[in-house]
Motif scaffolding. Structure first.
Motif, PDB file in Angstrom:
ATOM      1  N   MET A   1     -12.561   9.430  -9.982  1.00 24.76           N
ATOM      2  CA  MET A   1     -13.013   8.413  -9.042  1.00 24.76           C
ATOM      3  C   MET A   1     -13.305   9.061  -7.692  1.00 24.76           C
ATOM      4  N   ILE A   2     -14.381   8.629  -7.072  1.00 21.68           N
ATOM      5  CA  ILE A   2     -14.662   9.186  -5.753  1.00 21.68           C
ATOM      6  C   ILE A   2     -13.675   8.596  -4.752  1.00 21.68           C
ATOM      7  N   ASN A   3     -13.316   9.420  -3.796  1.00 20.64           N
ATOM      8  CA  ASN A   3     -12.360   8.966  -2.807  1.00 20.64           C
ATOM      9  C   ASN A   3     -13.074   8.715  -1.484  1.00 20.64           C
ATOM     10  N   LEU A   4     -13.372   7.458  -1.220  1.00 13.01           N
ATOM     11  CA  LEU A   4     -14.087   7.119   0.016  1.00 13.01           C
ATOM     12  C   LEU A   4     -13.133   7.121   1.199  1.00 13.01           C
ATOM     13  N   LEU A   5     -11.913   6.663   0.966  1.00 12.89           N
ATOM     14  CA  LEU A   5     -10.965   6.552   2.068  1.00 12.89           C
ATOM     15  C   LEU A   5     -10.129   7.824   2.108  1.00 12.89           C
ATOM     16  N   THR A   6     -10.462   8.707   3.047  1.00 18.02           N
ATOM     17  CA  THR A   6      -9.771   9.992   3.081  1.00 18.02           C
ATOM     18  C   THR A   6      -8.322   9.839   3.491  1.00 18.02           C
ATOM     19  N   GLY A   7      -7.476  10.581   2.811  1.00 15.70           N
ATOM     20  CA  GLY A   7      -6.058  10.602   3.155  1.00 15.70           C
ATOM     21  C   GLY A   7      -5.316   9.347   2.777  1.00 15.70           C
ATOM     22  N   ILE A   8      -5.967   8.467   2.009  1.00 15.90           N
ATOM     23  CA  ILE A   8      -5.334   7.185   1.709  1.00 15.90           C
ATOM     24  C   ILE A   8      -4.125   7.373   0.783  1.00 15.90           C
ATOM     25  N   ASN A   9      -4.121   8.463   0.018  1.00 19.15           N
ATOM     26  CA  ASN A   9      -2.979   8.707  -0.883  1.00 19.15           C
ATOM     27  C   ASN A   9      -1.715   9.001  -0.082  1.00 19.15           C
ATOM     28  N   SER A  10      -1.872   9.873   0.937  1.00 14.37           N
ATOM     29  CA  SER A  10      -0.726  10.174   1.807  1.00 14.37           C
ATOM     30  C   SER A  10      -0.235   8.904   2.477  1.00 14.37           C
ATOM     31  N   THR A  11      -1.217   8.104   2.964  1.00 13.70           N
ATOM     32  CA  THR A  11      -0.859   6.894   3.695  1.00 13.70           C
ATOM     33  C   THR A  11      -0.114   5.903   2.810  1.00 13.70           C
ATOM     34  N   SER A  12      -0.605   5.699   1.605  1.00 15.04           N
ATOM     35  CA  SER A  12       0.058   4.711   0.751  1.00 15.04           C
ATOM     36  C   SER A  12       1.438   5.198   0.336  1.00 15.04           C
ATOM     37  N   ALA A  13       1.588   6.515   0.125  1.00 15.01           N
ATOM     38  CA  ALA A  13       2.908   7.061  -0.206  1.00 15.01           C
ATOM     39  C   ALA A  13       3.881   6.817   0.940  1.00 15.01           C
ATOM     40  N   ALA A  14       3.368   6.984   2.184  1.00 11.22           N
ATOM     41  CA  ALA A  14       4.227   6.795   3.351  1.00 11.22           C
ATOM     42  C   ALA A  14       4.621   5.329   3.503  1.00 11.22           C
ATOM     43  N   LEU A  15       3.658   4.418   3.292  1.00 14.05           N
ATOM     44  CA  LEU A  15       3.965   2.991   3.413  1.00 14.05           C
ATOM     45  C   LEU A  15       5.038   2.614   2.402  1.00 14.05           C
ATOM     46  N   ASP A  16       4.912   3.179   1.217  1.00 14.04           N
ATOM     47  CA  ASP A  16       5.872   2.923   0.157  1.00 14.04           C
ATOM     48  C   ASP A  16       7.268   3.436   0.544  1.00 14.04           C
ATOM     49  N   ALA A  17       7.304   4.674   1.057  1.00 13.90           N
ATOM     50  CA  ALA A  17       8.581   5.296   1.426  1.00 13.90           C
ATOM     51  C   ALA A  17       9.245   4.530   2.564  1.00 13.90           C
ATOM     52  N   GLU A  18       8.436   4.136   3.568  1.00 15.43           N
ATOM     53  CA  GLU A  18       9.005   3.418   4.714  1.00 15.43           C
ATOM     54  C   GLU A  18       9.503   2.043   4.308  1.00 15.43           C
ATOM     55  N   ARG A  19       8.786   1.428   3.371  1.00 13.15           N
ATOM     56  CA  ARG A  19       9.214   0.119   2.864  1.00 13.15           C
ATOM     57  C   ARG A  19      10.591   0.250   2.194  1.00 13.15           C
ATOM     58  N   THR A  20      10.761   1.314   1.400  1.00 14.86           N
ATOM     59  CA  THR A  20      12.055   1.554   0.742  1.00 14.86           C
ATOM     60  C   THR A  20      13.147   1.735   1.788  1.00 14.86           C
ATOM     61  N   ARG A  21      12.795   2.514   2.864  1.00 16.72           N
ATOM     62  CA  ARG A  21      13.777   2.763   3.913  1.00 16.72           C
ATOM     63  C   ARG A  21      14.188   1.460   4.592  1.00 16.72           C
ATOM     64  N   MET A  22      13.195   0.595   4.856  1.00 18.54           N
ATOM     65  CA  MET A  22      13.513  -0.687   5.495  1.00 18.54           C
ATOM     66  C   MET A  22      14.379  -1.542   4.582  1.00 18.54           C
ATOM     67  N   ASP A  23      14.097  -1.486   3.269  1.00 16.63           N
ATOM     68  CA  ASP A  23      14.913  -2.237   2.304  1.00 16.63           C
ATOM     69  C   ASP A  23      16.370  -1.786   2.364  1.00 16.63           C
ATOM     70  N   VAL A  24      16.562  -0.464   2.398  1.00 12.68           N
ATOM     71  CA  VAL A  24      17.925   0.083   2.407  1.00 12.68           C
ATOM     72  C   VAL A  24      18.635  -0.292   3.703  1.00 12.68           C
ATOM     73  N   ILE A  25      17.891  -0.230   4.833  1.00  9.46           N
ATOM     74  CA  ILE A  25      18.503  -0.586   6.123  1.00  9.46           C
ATOM     75  C   ILE A  25      18.915  -2.057   6.125  1.00  9.46           C
ATOM     76  N   SER A  26      18.025  -2.923   5.601  1.00  7.92           N
ATOM     77  CA  SER A  26      18.376  -4.351   5.603  1.00  7.92           C
ATOM     78  C   SER A  26      19.568  -4.607   4.689  1.00  7.92           C
ATOM     79  N   GLN A  27      19.672  -3.826   3.633  1.00 11.86           N
ATOM     80  CA  GLN A  27      20.830  -3.937   2.739  1.00 11.86           C
ATOM     81  C   GLN A  27      22.116  -3.551   3.484  1.00 11.86           C
ATOM     82  N   ASN A  28      22.014  -2.481   4.299  1.00 11.08           N
ATOM     83  CA  ASN A  28      23.177  -2.053   5.089  1.00 11.08           C
ATOM     84  C   ASN A  28      23.602  -3.139   6.071  1.00 11.08           C
ATOM     85  N   ILE A  29      22.592  -3.723   6.751  1.00 11.80           N
ATOM     86  CA  ILE A  29      22.908  -4.757   7.746  1.00 11.80           C
ATOM     87  C   ILE A  29      23.494  -5.984   7.060  1.00 11.80           C
TER      88      ILE A  29
END
Lengths: 140, 125
Positions: free
Chosen positions: A1-29
């Protein structure tokens, strides 16, 4: 597949990772006062550990890197003992073991996490506008 | 024959700069995605590329410009101001991203402009 949106893989991985981090923090709170977990022990604070993953790319010695959640670790700090005789989880001296969670630290982490999330959203937005301008080459 | 129309050094160089803008966007995406990763070192387009491109443009040889290949490299000039050894700064990165988007817009306009001029030369309107 052609990749029109450059760097979108890194970005989506980061959004995913940060979402997990927020989940864990809210669990702690949420569990700041939990003295009795499924294993009968007080809740233990958890934290995510991030790691970088190289993404394979052709004709390049170094490629863009993604972030992934390596593991979710339990904080090994001992529980805080509070004198509360009469509490169902109190020991014979009337002390109750409560999780050693610092709410201010959790809030600071939460803010850092949501700022990172926003920064990555900005990247996605930019990638989109760059793709749109590339698509308009030759139009007049 | 028609190839000669697309082989002017300026046009080829602009195309190359567009590749650089796309690659830099990828680098910035990588940096911002690893904003909170301990010991991550920020990446960027290798600084040697700029010198190579300006040399190739000076030579005026389109094939020399076209064979250049921009690459990513760890940014050795970035200093870590944090205790976790990470060299990414959120503000720097966002500023660089905005600058890069403008460069990208400028280069697409340059390319569109040269294509429009070519069309004018062929059709007369």
């Amino acid at each position: 597949m052609i990749n029109l949106l450059t760097g979108i893989n890194s970005t989506s991985a980061a959004l995913d990772a940060e979402r997990t981090r927020m989940d864990v923090i809210s669990q702690n709170i949420a569990n700041v006062n939990t003295t009795h977990g499924p294993d009968g022990k007080p809740y233990q604070r958890q934290q995510v550990v991030f790691e970088t993953v190289l993404r394979a790319q052709q004709n390049s010695d170094l490629s863009a890197q993604e972030v992934h959640v390596a593991r979710i670790e339990k904080d090994s700090r001992p529980p805080r003992m509070i004198y509360m005789p009469g509490h169902p989880d109190a020991n014979d001296k009337g002390m109750v073991a409560t999780p050693d969670i610092n709410i201010h630290q959790e809030m600071a982490d939460l803010i850092a996490s949501s700022r990172t999330y926003e920064a990555n959203l900005a990247v996605a937005k930019n990638a989109r506008s760059m793709a749109m301008s590339a698509l308009s080459i030759g139009k007049h | 024959m028609i190839d000669a129309l697309f082989n002017q050094p300026n046009y080829v160089a602009t195309k190359k700069m567009l590749d650089v803008a796309v690659l830099r966007q990828e680098a910035i995406a990588s940096n911002l995605s690893n904003l909170e990763t301990p010991n991550y070192k920020r990446v960027d387009v290798a600084p040697s590329f700029e010198a190579q491109l300006s040399q190739a443009v000076k030579s005026g040889d389109p094939t020399q410009i076209a064979t250049l290949e921009p690459r990513l490299a760890v940014d050795a000039s970035a200093i870590s101001g944090r205790s976790d050894g990470n060299t990414v700064s959120l503000e720097d990165e966002l500023l660089k991203m905005n600058q890069n988007t403008f460069e990208d817009a400028m280069e697409t306009q340059l390319i569109s402009g040269s294509l429009a001029k070519m069309r004018l030369a062929i059709t007369g309107h």
